[in-house]
Design an enzyme around this catalytic site. Structure first.
Site, PDB file in Angstrom:
ATOM      1  CE  LYS A 196       2.732 -23.411 -30.602  1.00 44.43           C
ATOM      2  NZ  LYS A 196       3.752 -22.791 -31.477  1.00 44.43           N
TER       3      LYS A 196
ATOM      4  CB  SER B 264       5.189 -20.141 -29.330  1.00 43.20           C
ATOM      5  OG  SER B 264       5.091 -20.734 -30.631  1.00 43.20           O
TER       6      SER B 264
ATOM      7  CB  SER C  99       7.888 -21.423 -32.200  1.00 40.74           C
ATOM      8  OG  SER C  99       7.763 -20.048 -31.950  1.00 40.74           O
TER       9      SER C  99
END
Length: 447
Positions: free
Chosen positions: A83, A152, A176
């Site tokens: 990420k 996210s 997330s």
């Protein structure tokens, strides 16, 4: 050379064995992943930074290491996506934010150092929502590009779901990891709070932020998590304690079938009727292995408490971004504005709640191996602006317990829906063993 389609169909545990034995070279697997990314990225848009030559360089070095007879790591040759809030030396880490465009760290995050030491290939950086909050990025759901992949950790979930990589790393402050894993139809694992160090990872809320992983199966998630877990002096949330032993989860079986407590978490009435129907059928199929357990009434306050902590700490740790508020998306601006309005007394009082709520779970955990509940309120929502409702995830992030989602259902529109399992703090290995049993049970039932 091994067939690319065959390689991409294998899970990480199977690939690990082939890479370790030399049946598959790291460069072969890397090339298969590169080809998949180049073919599918225009539609899925999972990547914030990707350089095929960078990937090939790592793969060749790993192949040379093995051919020279030197020891190899537990993730030798396995591609892992990161990420884009996780620092990578000499590689952009832009946090999904225009204000960080062009940011290139000089040092790897602690977990990146561990991945490299374990022989993993750093495949690239995956799309995150803006500053890991709710302002959506460009990524689309691989099952239907008109639907959200969640957030996210949107790019990490989508990359694994689309077969671009076998493993990926994300983070969870609300939902997330678990929610995008459910929307994209993969396994997502959020370990106990403090199990994986956050040194070198964008800090949004130190009370809540947790590094998690994406994989095809619970066994694959265990393989990756084992490498990432452990104390780090840069993160006070990590403790000096033995890393949970999760080796052999793929082959080991619980001495008895796991027992699950079916919980209807706060927000149950917000769930799609398909979720209600699916869990009724699941409870019936599990029979004596599941019992229904109510949560204490205090859990009705959990969502508001978690949000209060999140927003207050977000206002503190994102202060430098708030000085250029007009450059941020409206959802991020709204959260920072709310955070700045929270009184110190209310924030400090909220910090007492995680342990109070966790104590209320003792009686349930004494009777089961894991709590069982929905991973999301339904399948991925249509449209790309809204990343979905995290009401079924935030309570477990707030209490610091480990959570995992396993793909289990298919909605009427063909999109996946996951089952979430939760265990007591520190029982990460037990949770993943229960999840692996459940995964195998579903597989056998579908055959």
């Amino acid at each position: 050379m091994a067939d690319k389609v065959d390689l991409l169909s294998l899970d990480a545990c199977a690939l690990r064995g082939r890479l370790a034995s030399g049946a598959v070279r790291a460069l072969e697997l890397a090339e298969a992943c590169i080809a998949r990314i180049e073919a599918r990225e225009p539609e899925v848009q999972a990547w914030a930074w990707f350089d095929p030559d960078f990937v090939r360089h790592q793969a060749r070095a790993l192949d040379a290491q093995r051919q020279a007879g030197r020891p190899i790591g537990p993730l030798h040759g396995l591609p892992v996506a990161l990420k884009d809030i996780i620092d990578t030396a000499k590689i952009p880490t832009e946090n999904g934010c225009a204000l960080d465009q062009g940011r290139v760290p000089i040092k790897d995050a602690a977990i990146v150092e561990r991945l490299k030491a374990a022989g993993a290939i750093i495949m690239g950086k995956t799309v995150t929502t803006e500053l890991a909050y709710m302002q959506a990025g460009k990524t689309r759901n691989p099952h239907n590009p008109a639907h959200s992949p969640g957030g996210s950790s949107s790019g990490s979930a989508a990359a694994v779901a689309d077969g671009m990589v076998p493993l990926a790393v994300g983070t969870q402050t609300g939902g997330s990891v678990i929610r995008p894993a459910s929307y994209c139809g993969v396994t997502g694992f959020k370990p106990s709070f403090g199990a994986i160090p956050r040194t070198g990872v964008l800090m949004q809320s130190p009370t809540l932020d947790t590094v998690g992983v994406f994989a095809r199966t619970p066994a694959d998630a265990a393989l990756l998590s084992q490498v990432l877990m452990g104390h780090d002096t840069g993160d006070a949330a990590t403790v000096v304690a033995p890393v949970p032993d999760m080796h052999g989860i793929a082959t080991s079986k619980p001495p008895v079938k796991p027992v699950f407590a079916f919980v209807k978490p706060p927000g149950w009435d917000e769930a799609d009727p398909q979720v209600h129907a699916a869990f009724a059928e699941l409870a019936d199929a599990l029979g004596e292995q599941v019992f229904e357990a109510p949560l204490p009434n205090a859990f009705g306050e959990a969502a508001a408490i978690r949000e209060r902590i999140n927003f207050a700490e977000m206002a503190r740790y994102y202060y430098r971004y708030s000085k250029e508020m007009e450059a941020l998306g409206p959802r991020t601006q709204e959260a920072l504005t709310k955070g700045n309005a929270i009184l110190a007394r209310d924030y400090l009082a909220a910090l007492d709640w995680p342990d109070v709520l966790y104590a209320g779970l003792d009686e349930i955990f004494e009777r089961c191996d894991a709590i069982l509940c929905p991973a999301a309120t339904g399948p991925a929502p249509e449209g790309l602006d809204f990343t979905g409702n995290a009401i079924f995830n935030g309570v477990w992030t707030l209490t610091g317990v480990p959570a995992v989602t396993v793909p289990a259902f298919t909605a009427e529109n063909g999109l996946p829906m996951g089952v979430q399992m939760v265990a007591a703090r520190g029982n990460d290995g037990r949770l993943l063993r229960s999840a692996n049993w459940f995964h195998n049970w579903l597989t056998e039932a579908g055959e």
